[in-house]
Design a protein around this motif. Structure first.
Motif, PDB file in Angstrom:
ATOM      1  N   PHE A  16      58.404  45.725  42.862  1.00 13.36           N
ATOM      2  CA  PHE A  16      57.860  46.043  44.184  1.00 13.36           C
ATOM      3  C   PHE A  16      58.937  46.051  45.268  1.00 13.36           C
ATOM      4  N   TRP A  17      59.749  44.990  45.349  1.00 17.41           N
ATOM      5  CA  TRP A  17      60.723  44.893  46.432  1.00 17.41           C
ATOM      6  C   TRP A  17      61.829  45.928  46.278  1.00 17.41           C
ATOM      7  N   VAL A  18      62.181  46.228  45.039  1.00 16.37           N
ATOM      8  CA  VAL A  18      63.174  47.284  44.805  1.00 16.37           C
ATOM      9  C   VAL A  18      62.594  48.631  45.234  1.00 16.37           C
ATOM     10  N   LEU A  19      61.324  48.851  44.866  1.00 19.51           N
ATOM     11  CA  LEU A  19      60.672  50.107  45.232  1.00 19.51           C
ATOM     12  C   LEU A  19      60.593  50.261  46.749  1.00 19.51           C
ATOM     13  N   LEU A  20      60.320  49.166  47.429  1.00 23.37           N
ATOM     14  CA  LEU A  20      60.240  49.195  48.885  1.00 23.37           C
ATOM     15  C   LEU A  20      61.577  49.622  49.491  1.00 23.37           C
ATOM     16  N   ALA A  21      62.657  49.071  48.947  1.00 26.38           N
ATOM     17  CA  ALA A  21      64.001  49.441  49.420  1.00 26.38           C
ATOM     18  C   ALA A  21      64.299  50.906  49.106  1.00 26.38           C
ATOM     19  N   VAL A  22      63.873  51.343  47.913  1.00 30.34           N
ATOM     20  CA  VAL A  22      64.091  52.740  47.518  1.00 30.34           C
ATOM     21  C   VAL A  22      63.356  53.682  48.465  1.00 30.34           C
ATOM     22  N   ILE A  23      62.114  53.347  48.822  1.00 23.55           N
ATOM     23  CA  ILE A  23      61.344  54.173  49.763  1.00 23.55           C
ATOM     24  C   ILE A  23      62.081  54.286  51.091  1.00 23.55           C
ATOM     25  N   ALA A  24      62.599  53.166  51.573  1.00 19.49           N
ATOM     26  CA  ALA A  24      63.310  53.164  52.858  1.00 19.49           C
ATOM     27  C   ALA A  24      64.558  54.044  52.799  1.00 19.49           C
ATOM     28  N   VAL A  25      65.361  53.859  51.764  1.00 18.14           N
ATOM     29  CA  VAL A  25      66.636  54.588  51.662  1.00 18.14           C
ATOM     30  C   VAL A  25      66.390  56.083  51.440  1.00 18.14           C
ATOM     31  N   LEU A  26      65.494  56.405  50.496  1.00 18.26           N
ATOM     32  CA  LEU A  26      65.232  57.814  50.217  1.00 18.26           C
ATOM     33  C   LEU A  26      64.598  58.520  51.416  1.00 18.26           C
ATOM     34  N   SER A  27      63.657  57.854  52.066  1.00 19.47           N
ATOM     35  CA  SER A  27      62.998  58.461  53.225  1.00 19.47           C
ATOM     36  C   SER A  27      64.010  58.820  54.301  1.00 19.47           C
ATOM     37  N   PHE A  28      64.919  57.882  54.568  1.00 20.41           N
ATOM     38  CA  PHE A  28      65.913  58.123  55.609  1.00 20.41           C
ATOM     39  C   PHE A  28      66.927  59.184  55.177  1.00 20.41           C
ATOM     40  N   GLY A  29      67.476  59.015  53.991  1.00 20.40           N
ATOM     41  CA  GLY A  29      68.534  59.919  53.527  1.00 20.40           C
ATOM     42  C   GLY A  29      68.066  61.349  53.352  1.00 20.40           C
ATOM     43  N   ILE A  30      66.900  61.520  52.724  1.00 24.52           N
ATOM     44  CA  ILE A  30      66.405  62.879  52.483  1.00 24.52           C
ATOM     45  C   ILE A  30      65.982  63.542  53.791  1.00 24.52           C
ATOM     46  N   SER A  31      65.397  62.778  54.712  1.00 22.50           N
ATOM     47  CA  SER A  31      64.989  63.346  56.011  1.00 22.50           C
ATOM     48  C   SER A  31      66.181  63.885  56.783  1.00 22.50           C
ATOM     49  N   LEU A  32      67.353  63.272  56.593  1.00 21.60           N
ATOM     50  CA  LEU A  32      68.556  63.715  57.301  1.00 21.60           C
ATOM     51  C   LEU A  32      68.987  65.127  56.904  1.00 21.60           C
ATOM     52  N   LEU A  33      68.524  65.603  55.748  1.00 25.07           N
ATOM     53  CA  LEU A  33      68.889  66.959  55.328  1.00 25.07           C
ATOM     54  C   LEU A  33      68.374  68.019  56.295  1.00 25.07           C
ATOM     55  N   SER A  34      67.443  67.631  57.167  1.00 29.02           N
ATOM     56  CA  SER A  34      66.904  68.580  58.150  1.00 29.02           C
ATOM     57  C   SER A  34      67.947  69.033  59.159  1.00 29.02           C
ATOM     58  N   VAL A  35      69.089  68.332  59.224  1.00 31.46           N
ATOM     59  CA  VAL A  35      70.149  68.758  60.147  1.00 31.46           C
ATOM     60  C   VAL A  35      70.718  70.112  59.736  1.00 31.46           C
ATOM     61  N   TYR A  36      70.449  70.561  58.518  1.00 33.85           N
ATOM     62  CA  TYR A  36      70.965  71.837  58.037  1.00 33.85           C
ATOM     63  C   TYR A  36      70.016  72.992  58.313  1.00 33.85           C
ATOM     64  N   GLY A  37      69.232  72.872  59.352  1.00 33.63           N
ATOM     65  CA  GLY A  37      68.374  73.978  59.763  1.00 33.63           C
ATOM     66  C   GLY A  37      67.062  74.030  59.010  1.00 33.63           C
ATOM     67  N   PHE A  38      66.353  75.146  59.201  1.00 32.43           N
ATOM     68  CA  PHE A  38      65.010  75.284  58.634  1.00 32.43           C
ATOM     69  C   PHE A  38      65.032  75.218  57.115  1.00 32.43           C
ATOM     70  N   ARG A  39      66.016  75.874  56.513  1.00 33.77           N
ATOM     71  CA  ARG A  39      66.096  75.854  55.050  1.00 33.77           C
ATOM     72  C   ARG A  39      66.356  74.437  54.559  1.00 33.77           C
ATOM     73  N   GLY A  40      67.234  73.711  55.265  1.00 36.01           N
ATOM     74  CA  GLY A  40      67.508  72.318  54.902  1.00 36.01           C
ATOM     75  C   GLY A  40      66.287  71.441  55.049  1.00 36.01           C
ATOM     76  N   SER A  41      65.469  71.700  56.071  1.00 34.26           N
ATOM     77  CA  SER A  41      64.256  70.900  56.273  1.00 34.26           C
ATOM     78  C   SER A  41      63.250  71.117  55.148  1.00 34.26           C
ATOM     79  N   LEU A  42      63.227  72.325  54.572  1.00 33.23           N
ATOM     80  CA  LEU A  42      62.308  72.595  53.462  1.00 33.23           C
ATOM     81  C   LEU A  42      62.771  71.914  52.176  1.00 33.23           C
ATOM     82  N   VAL A  43      64.085  71.897  51.942  1.00 34.26           N
ATOM     83  CA  VAL A  43      64.617  71.141  50.800  1.00 34.26           C
ATOM     84  C   VAL A  43      64.300  69.666  50.985  1.00 34.26           C
TER      85      VAL A  43
END
Length: 718
Positions: free
Chosen positions: A60-87
């Motif tokens: 559970f606690w590992v999963l919680l950390a994974v959710i936090a890291v992945l949510s933040f890191g993957i959301s940052l891909l939106s800086v690459y424009g509309f196509r990046g936001s879709l990825v």
């Protein structure tokens, strides 16, 4: 998949379907290379995310950390424009689906492999579709742009007729300009980038000619720039003559919308007779106006109408050029744009890692959004698990779909999502109550998903309706208790929507006034460059070069971005619209400045003009300096030099005298009985009137912009 299910491999089919669902969003109009690369990156990302979430699930606690890291890191891909936001969306969707307790009985490695197969299968289908219909994206975008340009012409006509609703109509015009500019950018990528790599084809040449005509129509529409208060006064008792010109806007606009249908349906092109008749009526209205009002009182109104007529006549030429292309007649001309020149019109997206590093700051709206989503998703999963909420991932899925960097957009999507979910739940409940056929559920789920995907960009509320029915019918295939699913679906959507709005308001909010200044700076800087290009062209009388069109493109885009930012600001809470009044005035002034510049540029481009006088240069130099001083104010540099008025006032008087001397000369001709006006005299009168009036109006506009910017700066620094 329909083959796998009868063979007893339904789990494989589900995993492949998930792969298709996860990787389809990246399939958007654009260059084929970028489309392939984005889908491949999306496939790799969804595989990695699915694996990480799956192996973390038991802890559970590992999963919680994974959710936090992945949510933040993957959301940052939106800086690459509309196509990046879709990825980014695909990666986050894979994370959310990975949080389900059971989605497939297959081993993890097979499940991930099937996701990859599903993504690659979708890519193959997309490539086959591109091979069969290689130009469907271009045709769809051209049709959309024709339709929007038609709406734009009609909206500009309403600015004249609907005096009491002028402010609301201006907002509609700004919004349409933004939408058209977005379509133009996509068309540049599709048409010009392909042209630089594969050379010309007859089809590409035709589509490029349509696009160039559409850009010119937009400029000519902006160039139909009127001082509305002056028009209201001049034609107060003669609105019937002005109405003839407004009718042209409506007929031209509707004809462009018909041409959009022609592209999509391959229908026969409608007759051009209505275009010719309405323009002829406008031309006759000028003579009628002069006959009724009589000279010299009618002169100013007649010159304004004549200038309007010239712009509309040029628009008709552009519309007829589009008609010739669509009628498959031989091209009367070919574009002379070289590959090296075409590159200047393409806005390239920088995909280097440097972009991520530059956005690792609270000054970046994407950084704030990524952090906000990560915190909200992590807290939601923690308390959802703690409180044993069934299907917590549905709440996070709602967060993913609704939450945006902007509060107003998030709030709007939340309202539409809840309304759409309720409507979809009612529809699904009625159907489930009427029949328990899994075959019906399968068919309706497929149909609903098709409608949902097609409506996502056009109408989010109805997209939410069909997404809801898709999910409910899909789960009804797996569980007999469908009404329980409906109940939880509605409740979880409401919770997710509420959390999205609250999080956007409380957690590192990115109010639009915080980002507006950079759009204002860009608009003023691009308008300045556009002004200098017009000045150069008027002085040199050289053939219109690429630099003029590039600066025009940048000015149009900058204003569109400013309008979009202002539109987002209107959606923020009233208490968060800092310096609202000066901001609104600055946005309006920048749009009017662009229209005035387009009017000057179009007239000089399409008319035989005299040499640019030193007086013209003096006033333009003053306008340029005022714009540069306004930029300094936005940069909060207070060393503003007072303008030199002596030479400026003299230059204004001489420009005015140039027009008055021509009027006197024309009066002498009339006194001598020379009623028909000479072509040269008419052109000189038009030029002197337009240059003086537009230039002085432009000077007043930029001075108002400077004083309004001073008010804005004082509000911001308080």
């Amino acid at each position: 998949m329909t083959t796998l299910i009868p063979m007893g491999h339904s789990d494989y089919a589900i995993s492949i379907a998930i792969g298709i669902l996860l990787n389809a969003p990246s399939d958007i109009p654009g260059s084929l290379k970028r489309k392939i690369n984005s889908i491949l990156i999306s496939i790799a990302l969804t595989m990695v995310v699915t694996f990480i979430v799956a192996i973390s699930h038991p802890y559970f606690w590992v999963l919680l950390a994974v959710i936090a890291v992945l949510s933040f890191g993957i959301s940052l891909l939106s800086v690459y424009g509309f196509r990046g936001s879709l990825v980014s969306f695909s990666g986050l969707m894979a994370m959310v689906l990975g949080l389900t307790t059971k989605i497939s009985d297959t081993p993890l490695w097979i499940h991930i492999l099937c996701i990859a197969i599903g993504g690659l299968f979708y890519l193959c289908i997309s490539l086959v579709s591109h091979w069969i219909l290689p130009k469907k994206d271009e045709d769809q975008l051209l049709a959309d742009t024709l339709d929007l340009t038609g709406d734009y012409l009609i909206a500009r006509g309403k600015l004249i007729t609907q005096k009491n609703a002028r402010e609301e109509n201006f907002k509609n015009v700004f919004q349409l300009q933004t939408q058209i500019s977005e379509k133009h950018e996509l068309l540049r990528e599709l048409l010009l980038m392909a042209r630089t790599k594969s050379g010309r084809t007859h089809f590409d040449e035709k589509r490029l000619l349509i696009f160039i005509s559409l850009v010119d129509i937009l400029e000519l529409s902006l160039a139909n720039n009127l001082e509305y208060n002056k028009i209201d006064t001049l034609f107060k008792d003669h609105s019937q003559h002005l109405q003839k010109f407004i009718d042209v806007n409506f007929v031209f606009g509707n004809h462009l919308k018909e041409l959009a249908e022609t592209i999509l349906k391959k229908d026969k092109i409608h007759s051009k007779d209505s275009l010719l008749l309405v323009l002829d009526a406008a031309n006759n209205a000028i003579a009628e106006y002069v006959a009724i009002v009589t000279l010299p009182k009618a002169r100013e109104g007649a010159i304004i109408l004549k200038n309007l007529y010239d712009y509309l006549e040029l628009q008709l030429q552009k519309i007829r050029a589009i008609r010739r292309v669509l009628s498959n007649s031989e091209l009367a001309s070919r574009t002379t744009l070289k590959s090296s020149e075409a590159q200047q019109f393409i806005t390239t997206q920088d995909y280097s890692s440097r972009i991520i590093l530059e956005n690792l700051s609270f000054n970046s709206p994407i950084f704030r959004h990524s952090l906000r989503f990560a915190v909200t998703a992590t807290i939601t999963y923690f308390f959802g698990t703690l409180l044993e909420i069934k299907n917590t991932y549905w709440i996070i899925l709602t967060l993913l779909v609704i939450m945006r960097p902007n509060y107003g957009l998030t709030k709007g999507r939340s309202i539409n999502r809840i309304a759409g979910t309720l409507i979809g739940a009612v529809i699904a409940a009625v159907i489930i109550f009427m029949t328990q056929s899994t075959a019906v559920y399968s068919i309706l789920a497929a149909i609903s998903l098709t409608f949902a995907l097609s409506l996502t960009q056009q109408n989010y509320r109805w997209a939410a309706v069909f997404f809801t029915t898709t999910i409910i019918f899909s789960y009804s295939l797996l569980t007999p208790n469908a009404f329980e699913i409906i109940q939880y679906r509605v409740l979880d959507t409401a919770i997710g929507a509420l959390l999205a709005v609250v999080a956007n308001y409380l957690l590192w909010p990115s109010w639009e006034f915080m980002n507006l200044e950079r759009f204002l700076v860009a608009a003023i800087r691009c308008n300045t460059d556009y002004l200098l290009s017009i000045k150069k062209f008027y002085r040199t009388k050289e053939v219109m070069d690429v630099s003029y069109k590039v600066t025009r493109k940048h000015a149009f885009l900058a204003i569109s971005n400013l309008n979009a930012a202002f539109q987002r600001m209107t959606q923020d809470p009233a208490s968060k619209r800092k310096a609202w009044e000066p901001v609104y005035e600055m946005v309006t002034l920048n749009n009017t400045i662009l229209s005035t510049l387009a009017s000057l540029g179009s007239f000089i481009q399409h008319h035989k003009t005299t040499e640019a006088s030193d007086n013209f240069i003096t006033v333009v130099d003053h306008i340029e300096n005022t714009l540069l001083e306004t930029l300094k104010l936005l940069d909060q540099k207070k060393e503003i030099c007072p303008p030199q008025q002596e030479g400026l006032i003299l230059a204004q008087e001489k420009l005015k005298n140039s027009y008055e001397l021509l009027v006197e000369e024309r009066e002498k001709e009339l006194n001598l009985g020379h009623s028909p006006i000479r072509e040269e005299m008419l052109l000189n009168l038009q030029e002197a009137h337009l240059i003086y009036n537009q230039l002085i109006w432009l000077k007043n506009l930029v001075e108002n912009l400077k004083s309004t910017t001073q008010k804005y700066s004082s509000h911001v620094t308080e």
